[in-house]
Design a protein around this motif. Structure first.
Motif, PDB file in Angstrom:
ATOM      1  N   PRO A   1       0.820  -1.230   0.000  1.00 16.85           N
ATOM      2  CA  PRO A   1       0.000   0.000   0.000  1.00 16.85           C
ATOM      3  C   PRO A   1       0.846   1.270   0.000  1.00 16.85           C
ATOM      4  CG  PRO A   1      -0.870  -1.568   1.590  1.00 16.85           C
ATOM      5  CD  PRO A   1       0.444  -2.116   1.110  1.00 16.85           C
ATOM      6  N   SER A   2       1.944   1.275   0.743  1.00 19.70           N
ATOM      7  CA  SER A   2       2.814   2.455   0.783  1.00 19.70           C
ATOM      8  C   SER A   2       3.440   2.709  -0.580  1.00 19.70           C
ATOM      9  CB  SER A   2       3.901   2.285   1.838  1.00 19.70           C
ATOM     10  OG  SER A   2       3.325   2.210   3.121  1.00 19.70           O
ATOM     11  N   LEU A   3       3.890   1.666  -1.243  1.00 14.99           N
ATOM     12  CA  LEU A   3       4.459   1.788  -2.579  1.00 14.99           C
ATOM     13  C   LEU A   3       3.459   2.457  -3.523  1.00 14.99           C
ATOM     14  CD1 LEU A   3       6.492   0.922  -4.924  1.00 14.99           C
ATOM     15  CD2 LEU A   3       5.147  -1.158  -5.026  1.00 14.99           C
ATOM     16  N   ILE A   4       2.237   2.007  -3.495  1.00 14.62           N
ATOM     17  CA  ILE A   4       1.201   2.549  -4.383  1.00 14.62           C
ATOM     18  C   ILE A   4       0.945   4.026  -4.084  1.00 14.62           C
ATOM     19  CG2 ILE A   4      -1.269   2.407  -4.963  1.00 14.62           C
ATOM     20  CD1 ILE A   4      -0.925  -0.705  -4.491  1.00 14.62           C
ATOM     21  N   VAL A   5       0.811   4.369  -2.809  1.00 10.64           N
ATOM     22  CA  VAL A   5       0.538   5.763  -2.433  1.00 10.64           C
ATOM     23  C   VAL A   5       1.715   6.664  -2.808  1.00 10.64           C
ATOM     24  CG1 VAL A   5       0.073   7.335  -0.506  1.00 10.64           C
ATOM     25  CG2 VAL A   5      -1.116   5.144  -0.638  1.00 10.64           C
ATOM     26  N   VAL A   6       2.943   6.205  -2.570  1.00 14.98           N
ATOM     27  CA  VAL A   6       4.122   6.996  -2.927  1.00 14.98           C
ATOM     28  C   VAL A   6       4.120   7.307  -4.421  1.00 14.98           C
ATOM     29  CG1 VAL A   6       6.644   6.869  -3.188  1.00 14.98           C
ATOM     30  CG2 VAL A   6       5.579   6.302  -0.995  1.00 14.98           C
ATOM     31  N   TRP A   7       3.893   6.289  -5.239  1.00 13.68           N
ATOM     32  CA  TRP A   7       3.880   6.500  -6.687  1.00 13.68           C
ATOM     33  C   TRP A   7       2.750   7.441  -7.102  1.00 13.68           C
ATOM     34  CZ3 TRP A   7       7.001   6.019 -10.653  1.00 13.68           C
ATOM     35  CH2 TRP A   7       8.106   5.180 -10.559  1.00 13.68           C
ATOM     36  N   LEU A   8       1.546   7.210  -6.587  1.00  7.45           N
ATOM     37  CA  LEU A   8       0.413   8.058  -6.981  1.00  7.45           C
ATOM     38  C   LEU A   8       0.639   9.519  -6.605  1.00  7.45           C
ATOM     39  CD1 LEU A   8      -2.662   5.786  -6.125  1.00  7.45           C
ATOM     40  CD2 LEU A   8      -1.830   6.442  -8.396  1.00  7.45           C
ATOM     41  N   LEU A   9       0.998   9.759  -5.356  1.00  7.24           N
ATOM     42  CA  LEU A   9       1.202  11.143  -4.920  1.00  7.24           C
ATOM     43  C   LEU A   9       2.383  11.780  -5.649  1.00  7.24           C
ATOM     44  CD1 LEU A   9       0.554  10.887  -1.075  1.00  7.24           C
ATOM     45  CD2 LEU A   9      -1.002  11.676  -2.866  1.00  7.24           C
ATOM     46  N   GLY A  10       3.435  11.023  -5.856  1.00  6.29           N
ATOM     47  CA  GLY A  10       4.606  11.550  -6.548  1.00  6.29           C
ATOM     48  C   GLY A  10       4.300  11.940  -7.983  1.00  6.29           C
ATOM     49  N   LEU A  11       3.566  11.093  -8.683  1.00  6.60           N
ATOM     50  CA  LEU A  11       3.233  11.412 -10.075  1.00  6.60           C
ATOM     51  C   LEU A  11       2.269  12.594 -10.169  1.00  6.60           C
ATOM     52  CD1 LEU A  11       2.979   7.823 -11.589  1.00  6.60           C
ATOM     53  CD2 LEU A  11       4.784   9.520 -11.977  1.00  6.60           C
ATOM     54  N   VAL A  12       1.305  12.660  -9.259  1.00  8.48           N
ATOM     55  CA  VAL A  12       0.383  13.808  -9.243  1.00  8.48           C
ATOM     56  C   VAL A  12       1.160  15.101  -8.993  1.00  8.48           C
ATOM     57  CG1 VAL A  12      -1.511  14.896  -7.943  1.00  8.48           C
ATOM     58  CG2 VAL A  12      -1.679  12.496  -8.626  1.00  8.48           C
ATOM     59  N   MET A  13       2.076  15.069  -8.031  1.00  8.79           N
ATOM     60  CA  MET A  13       2.885  16.266  -7.752  1.00  8.79           C
ATOM     61  C   MET A  13       3.762  16.636  -8.943  1.00  8.79           C
ATOM     62  SD  MET A  13       4.246  16.312  -3.853  1.00  8.79           S
ATOM     63  CE  MET A  13       5.177  14.824  -4.057  1.00  8.79           C
ATOM     64  N   ALA A  14       4.410  15.652  -9.531  1.00  6.53           N
ATOM     65  CA  ALA A  14       5.301  15.932 -10.658  1.00  6.53           C
ATOM     66  C   ALA A  14       4.532  16.582 -11.803  1.00  6.53           C
ATOM     67  CB  ALA A  14       5.975  14.648 -11.121  1.00  6.53           C
ATOM     68  N   TYR A  15       3.342  16.089 -12.050  1.00  6.95           N
ATOM     69  CA  TYR A  15       2.505  16.672 -13.105  1.00  6.95           C
ATOM     70  C   TYR A  15       2.037  18.072 -12.703  1.00  6.95           C
ATOM     71  CZ  TYR A  15      -1.580  17.718 -15.907  1.00  6.95           C
ATOM     72  OH  TYR A  15      -2.493  18.355 -16.710  1.00  6.95           O
ATOM     73  N   GLY A  16       1.464  18.180 -11.529  1.00 10.02           N
ATOM     74  CA  GLY A  16       0.875  19.440 -11.086  1.00 10.02           C
ATOM     75  C   GLY A  16       1.876  20.558 -10.880  1.00 10.02           C
ATOM     76  N   LEU A  17       3.077  20.215 -10.506  1.00 10.44           N
ATOM     77  CA  LEU A  17       4.093  21.230 -10.240  1.00 10.44           C
ATOM     78  C   LEU A  17       5.025  21.438 -11.433  1.00 10.44           C
ATOM     79  CD1 LEU A  17       4.882  20.264  -6.544  1.00 10.44           C
ATOM     80  CD2 LEU A  17       3.387  22.085  -7.373  1.00 10.44           C
ATOM     81  N   GLY A  18       4.752  20.735 -12.524  1.00  8.61           N
ATOM     82  CA  GLY A  18       5.516  20.931 -13.745  1.00  8.61           C
ATOM     83  C   GLY A  18       6.946  20.420 -13.708  1.00  8.61           C
TER      84      GLY A  18
END
Length: 147
Positions: free
Chosen positions: A64-81
């Motif tokens: 579960p931690s692996l999944i959350v790390v990837w999801l939040l990281g990708l959302v941030m990378a996209y949203g913050l450019g």
């Protein structure tokens, strides 16, 4: 969508870091649990207890931690450019390696739960250092952003 992400960016970062800590803690613990399991004969009650513990660690914390790390990281990378920045490409490469290590370690623990002993104690001790080394490099990339 990007404006919403910018508004909640700090909370995304907090979640990303918290779940990264959970994930890494699990990756530090799992090889140690494998070492403890080596002291028990295949098919013994002790082996079954360690197999159960490793299974819970994988199912409750690691995956579960692996999944959350990837999801939040990708959302941030996209949203913050960040996708156009070189440091992020390097970080993602290291996180992919860490994810592969995670998968490899899960496979080894499942073999051990079946009574196999694919890795020696020395190999497990060395493997236990991998997440720490990758963590140093990943954190350095995030904070220094060298390229």
């Amino acid at each position: 969508m990007q404006s919403v992400i910018l508004d909640i960016a700090i909370w995304l970062k907090i979640g990303h870091v918290v779940f990264m800590v959970f994930w890494l803690a699990g990756l530090f613990m799992l090889p140690r649990q494998c070492i403890y399991m080596l002291d028990h004969a295949p098919g013994s009650a002790g082996e079954a207890k360690w197999a159960e513990r490793m299974g819970k660690l994988r199912k409750i914390i690691l995956t579960p931690s692996l999944i959350v790390v990837w999801l939040l990281g990708l959302v941030m990378a996209y949203g913050l450019g960040y996708f156009s920045q070189g440091w992020l490409h390097a970080k993602l490469t290291l996180v992919l390696i860490l994810t592969g290590y995670h998968g490899w370690l899960v496979a080894q623990t499942k073999k051990m739960a079946r009574g196999e002993r694919p890795l020696s104690e020395k190999t497990l001790r060395l493997a236990g250092e991998v997440p720490g080394l990758l963590l140093v490099a990943i954190v350095a990339l995030v904070y220094l952003r060298p390229f």
